[in-house]
Design a protein around this motif. Structure first.
Motif, PDB file in Angstrom:
ATOM      1  N   ASP A   1      19.762  55.205  -0.558  1.00 12.51           N
ATOM      2  CA  ASP A   1      20.916  54.406  -0.978  1.00 12.51           C
ATOM      3  C   ASP A   1      20.465  53.434  -2.065  1.00 12.51           C
TER       4      ASP A   1
ATOM      5  N   LYS B   1      18.743  61.565   3.450  1.00  7.81           N
ATOM      6  CA  LYS B   1      20.208  61.534   3.305  1.00  7.81           C
ATOM      7  C   LYS B   1      20.590  60.711   2.071  1.00  7.81           C
TER       8      LYS B   1
ATOM      9  N   GLN C   1      22.988  59.007  -0.386  1.00  7.77           N
ATOM     10  CA  GLN C   1      24.390  58.568  -0.329  1.00  7.77           C
ATOM     11  C   GLN C   1      24.965  58.776  -1.725  1.00  7.77           C
TER      12      GLN C   1
ATOM     13  N   ASP D   1      25.268  62.725   1.941  1.00  5.27           N
ATOM     14  CA  ASP D   1      26.259  61.822   2.526  1.00  5.27           C
ATOM     15  C   ASP D   1      27.381  61.616   1.517  1.00  5.27           C
TER      16      ASP D   1
ATOM     17  N   LYS E   1      30.834  62.191   2.743  1.00  2.00           N
ATOM     18  CA  LYS E   1      32.000  61.845   3.591  1.00  2.00           C
ATOM     19  C   LYS E   1      33.302  62.377   3.000  1.00  2.00           C
TER      20      LYS E   1
ATOM     21  N   THR F   1      32.197  55.680  13.959  1.00  2.79           N
ATOM     22  CA  THR F   1      31.351  55.168  12.894  1.00  2.79           C
ATOM     23  C   THR F   1      30.746  53.807  13.274  1.00  2.79           C
ATOM     24  N   SER F   2      29.735  53.423  12.533  1.00  5.21           N
ATOM     25  CA  SER F   2      28.956  52.227  12.895  1.00  5.21           C
ATOM     26  C   SER F   2      29.657  50.925  12.527  1.00  5.21           C
TER      27      SER F   2
ATOM     28  N   VAL G   1      28.779  62.081  13.799  1.00  8.29           N
ATOM     29  CA  VAL G   1      28.244  60.785  13.381  1.00  8.29           C
ATOM     30  C   VAL G   1      28.717  59.744  14.388  1.00  8.29           C
TER      31      VAL G   1
ATOM     32  N   PRO H   1      23.597  56.261  12.376  1.00 11.53           N
ATOM     33  CA  PRO H   1      23.286  55.191  11.429  1.00 11.53           C
ATOM     34  C   PRO H   1      23.486  53.835  12.096  1.00 11.53           C
TER      35      PRO H   1
ATOM     36  N   GLN I   1      22.174  46.987   9.727  1.00  6.72           N
ATOM     37  CA  GLN I   1      23.425  46.767  10.475  1.00  6.72           C
ATOM     38  C   GLN I   1      23.176  46.219  11.885  1.00  6.72           C
TER      39      GLN I   1
ATOM     40  N   SER J   1      18.568  53.410   6.195  1.00 12.51           N
ATOM     41  CA  SER J   1      18.454  53.330   4.737  1.00 12.51           C
ATOM     42  C   SER J   1      17.723  52.043   4.347  1.00 12.51           C
ATOM     43  N   ARG J   2      18.462  50.922   4.279  1.00 11.24           N
ATOM     44  CA  ARG J   2      17.834  49.683   3.790  1.00 11.24           C
ATOM     45  C   ARG J   2      16.607  49.267   4.590  1.00 11.24           C
TER      46      ARG J   2
HETATM   47  O1  LIG Z   1      27.622  58.945   7.581  1.00 14.74           O
HETATM   48  C1  LIG Z   1      26.832  58.008   7.481  1.00 14.74           C
HETATM   49  O2  LIG Z   1      25.688  58.191   7.119  1.00 14.74           O
HETATM   50  C2  LIG Z   1      27.281  56.667   7.920  1.00 14.74           C
HETATM   51  C3  LIG Z   1      28.205  56.640   8.951  1.00 14.74           C
HETATM   52  C4  LIG Z   1      28.459  55.439   9.614  1.00 14.74           C
HETATM   53  O3  LIG Z   1      29.199  55.394  10.602  1.00 14.74           O
HETATM   54  N1  LIG Z   1      27.850  54.310   9.178  1.00 14.74           N
HETATM   55  C5  LIG Z   1      26.981  54.305   8.121  1.00 14.74           C
HETATM   56  O4  LIG Z   1      26.418  53.247   7.824  1.00 14.74           O
HETATM   57  N2  LIG Z   1      26.732  55.472   7.433  1.00 14.74           N
HETATM   58  C6  LIG Z   1      25.879  55.475   6.225  1.00 14.74           C
HETATM   59  O5  LIG Z   1      24.559  55.185   6.638  1.00 14.74           O
HETATM   60  C7  LIG Z   1      23.914  54.336   5.694  1.00 14.74           C
HETATM   61  C8  LIG Z   1      23.524  53.044   6.381  1.00 14.74           C
HETATM   62  O6  LIG Z   1      22.694  52.300   5.570  1.00 14.74           O
HETATM   63  P1  LIG Z   1      21.806  51.089   6.123  1.00 14.74           P
HETATM   64  O7  LIG Z   1      22.728  50.177   6.848  1.00 14.74           O
HETATM   65  O8  LIG Z   1      21.224  50.508   4.896  1.00 14.74           O
HETATM   66  O9  LIG Z   1      20.746  51.692   7.047  1.00 14.74           O
HETATM   67  C9  LIG Z   1      24.890  54.162   4.543  1.00 14.74           C
HETATM   68  O10 LIG Z   1      24.606  55.155   3.579  1.00 14.74           O
HETATM   69  C10 LIG Z   1      26.237  54.440   5.160  1.00 14.74           C
HETATM   70  O11 LIG Z   1      27.145  54.974   4.225  1.00 14.74           O
END
Ligand SMILES: O=C(O)c1cc(=O)[nH]c(=O)n1[C@@H]1O[C@H](COP(=O)(O)O)[C@@H](O)[C@H]1O
Length: 279
Positions: A25, A62, A64, A96, A98, A156-157, A199, A220, A225, A248-249
């Motif tokens: 990302d 993955k 984005q 990724d 979506k 989703t998260s 997911v 994720p 997060q 990611s981060r």
């Molecule tokens: O499909 C995903 O990867 C996704 C689904 C979800 O419910 N939440 C979510 O954060 N993501 C993706 O997962 C990554 C999370 O990034 P970080 O929070 O930096 O680890 C981002 O690319 C989001 O777009």
């Protein structure tokens, strides 16, 4: 000749490399933190470094798509190269993107990500089922033909997701459970694992849903997060062995040194393995 299904390839990669998925990302703030410009050269350097550091050791990378699309066609060219190089180094690439649209347009998305001769062909892609699970049929069919996977958003998260995903469908199930049950039907009888994943955020505390879909569960939410590997058994219960935690981060912030990225991924992999094994 048909390819080995994604579910089987993913299971093997998880067992040998560990289940971690690292997200690529390229946030503007990360490019800056790495001492790069927020431009196409910065994007290219950032992406190349992540692929070089991790594609030969983590199960899944993955990218984005949005972070590449924001640079237009030159960004997409960087993405194409990253997909090719990551796959050549042995990582499975989960695009990724979506995507979600009416079935006839979903067919074009399927051609983009799930047909072998496409420049953006990936091992799997993320899609949204909230135009109705049946709208995903072209992607599900294309994935079967090419040995690819499809990861479908369930829970989703992000905290905003609940108002849609926890809403009650006509038959009394939550919308998320309805989608999860569709995924289970797609994966029925597949061994060792189906190729349709769900997911489900690692941030949820308790998924409060039946996650036994016989497919992978992309999780994720660890790191930036707020979730940790120790949260996984509570969220996923008996299905924790099928979880692919995605960060990611939490990893990317440890760059630009290749060693820093590798150490972060290794530490997370150890923590995830310990949490999954109940240690
Ligand atoms: O499909 C995903 O990867 C996704 C689904 C979800 O419910 N939440 C979510 O954060 N993501 C993706 O997962 C990554 C999370 O990034 P970080 O929070 O930096 O680890 C981002 O690319 C989001 O777009």
């Amino acid at each position: 000749m048909s390819s080995e299904p994604f579910g089987a390839r993913l299971r093997r990669a998880m067992d040998t490399r560990g289940p971690l998925c690292v997200g690529i990302d390229p946030h503007a703030s990360l490019l800056t933190a790495w001492g790069l410009n927020d431009d196409i050269a910065g994007l290219e350097r950032f992406t190349r470094t992540v692929v070089e550091a991790l594609a030969d050791r983590v199960a899944v990378l993955k990218p984005q798509s949005a972070f590449f699309e924001r640079f237009g066609s030159r960004g997409i060219a960087v993405l194409e190269k990253a997909v090719e190089e990551a796959r050549a180094a042995g990582a499975l690439v989960l695009m990724d993107a979506k995507r979600g649209d009416i079935g006839s347009t979903m067919g074009a998305y399927a051609a983009t990500y799930l047909e072998k001769d496409s420049p953006l062909f990936s091992d799997a892609v993320t899609v949204s089922p909230y135009l109705g699970f049946g709208s995903l049929r072209p992607a599900l069919d294309a994935a079967v033909l090419s040995g690819a996977g499809v990861f479908v958003l369930a829970l989703t998260s992000n905290p905003e997701g609940a108002e849609v995903q926890r809403a009650t469908a006509a038959d009394g199930r939550s919308l998320a459970q309805l989608m999860l049950d569709h995924m289970a039907a797609e994966n029925e009888g597949m061994t060792p694992l189906g190729s349709v994943g769900a997911v489900v955020g690692a941030t949820l505390g308790d998924a409060g849903a039946n996650l036994a879909i016989n497919g992978p569960l992309l999780a994720p939410g660890i790191g930036a997060q707020g979730a940790t590997p120790a949260d996984l058994p509570g969220v996923f219960g008996a299905s924790v062995g099928n979880v692919v935690p995605s960060v990611s981060r939490g990893v990317l912030s440890q760059g630009p040194a290749v060693a820093g990225l590798r150490e972060a991924a290794e530490r997370l992999t150890d923590e995830i393995r310990a949490a999954v094994a109940g240690r």
